[in-house]
Design an enzyme around this catalytic site. Sequence first.
Site, PDB file in Angstrom:
ATOM      1  CG  HIS A   6     -26.996  20.052  14.023  1.00  0.00           C
ATOM      2  ND1 HIS A   6     -27.012  20.654  12.787  1.00  0.00           N
ATOM      3  CD2 HIS A   6     -27.470  20.975  14.904  1.00  0.00           C
ATOM      4  CE1 HIS A   6     -27.506  21.887  12.925  1.00  0.00           C
ATOM      5  NE2 HIS A   6     -27.779  22.096  14.188  1.00  0.00           N
TER       6      HIS A   6
ATOM      7  NE  ARG B  51     -27.424  30.232  19.525  1.00  0.00           N
ATOM      8  CZ  ARG B  51     -28.382  30.395  20.433  1.00  0.00           C
ATOM      9  NH1 ARG B  51     -29.582  29.871  20.232  1.00  0.00           N
ATOM     10  NH2 ARG B  51     -28.156  31.100  21.529  1.00  0.00           N
TER      11      ARG B  51
END
Length: 337
Positions: free
Chosen positions: A156, A78
């Site tokens: 992240h 992704r």
Amino acid sequence: MTEDKDTRVRPVLRQELLPPHGAGRRHLISIAALEREDVVRLLGLARTFAGTLERDVKKLPTLRGRTVVNAFFESSTRTSSSFELAAKRLSADVMSIKASGSAVDKGESLKDTALTLGAYDPDVIVVRHPQIGAPAFVAAHTGAHVVNAGDGKHQHPTQALLDLYTLEEELGEIEGLHVAIVGDVLHSRVARSNIQALLLMGARVTLVGPPALIPRGIEALGCDISYDIGSIQPADVVYVLRMQRERMLEGANFVPSLREYTARWGVTHARLRAGQKVMHPGPINRGVEIDAAVADAAESLIEQQVRSGLVVRMAVLYDLLTRGPATADIAMLKEVA
């Protein structure tokens, strides 16, 4: 990566994180380096880019002549694909590097890899690495803007931004929302970034999971903690984390078994109330941390999260390289949308 004194990745310190505005090169290493207005700006820019995706010709000339290097030293589908597509949609030249088959596989240090990448004179290097602090290390050894696409159990940031964007698009105002983050918080960089991002935007966060998978002292960030899966009931959103077995030390018993984890903390329809939204950063372990029927239900925002990733990463690349959107740029983007 070698552990020699001169090439060891240093722990990421707050002062090493350059904010998205100010003197010098600008990076996105951690949510902790952002102010609320930075997040508002990025999400607004992402909405503008979302409008351009309705066109027959989706490519914009915005970053023509710029070079983006995607350096992924961990497996990713992704994140790597959305960063690559985001750069291409903005007309940047893109070079993608995977650890498998590269010089890293042959024992090259991160410092030498960074110097090699820097020799190509890229404008942006997107880094995913299993070592905490690797993106900051690359930023210190190249002249490029660096985006952290995930470093170990640390951060992240673009995942947190796309999650905020998804929530805003689906529920409107984030301020006042109650989000329950469920599962393997201990090994999750997504959880750490999301806790910071949600609290920054005025949401309430409750961490839910087995005691061994909730980091000691994490409540100092401002979140609540519960070891009872029933605590997800009052939340507006249930954010399910993947059981990160690849990060667990061999032989460490964080839970008796995956079967017992599912029985006690798995997210099922029976544990949710009507109307609760469900999110998951992927990849999903169906039947482990989340029931397949929940992942595919109408209340699930998982597919929207994937779509959000593209426009948010377009916004991040654009913002880094243009020092924030000028009024004329926004007008141009709306004109071509």
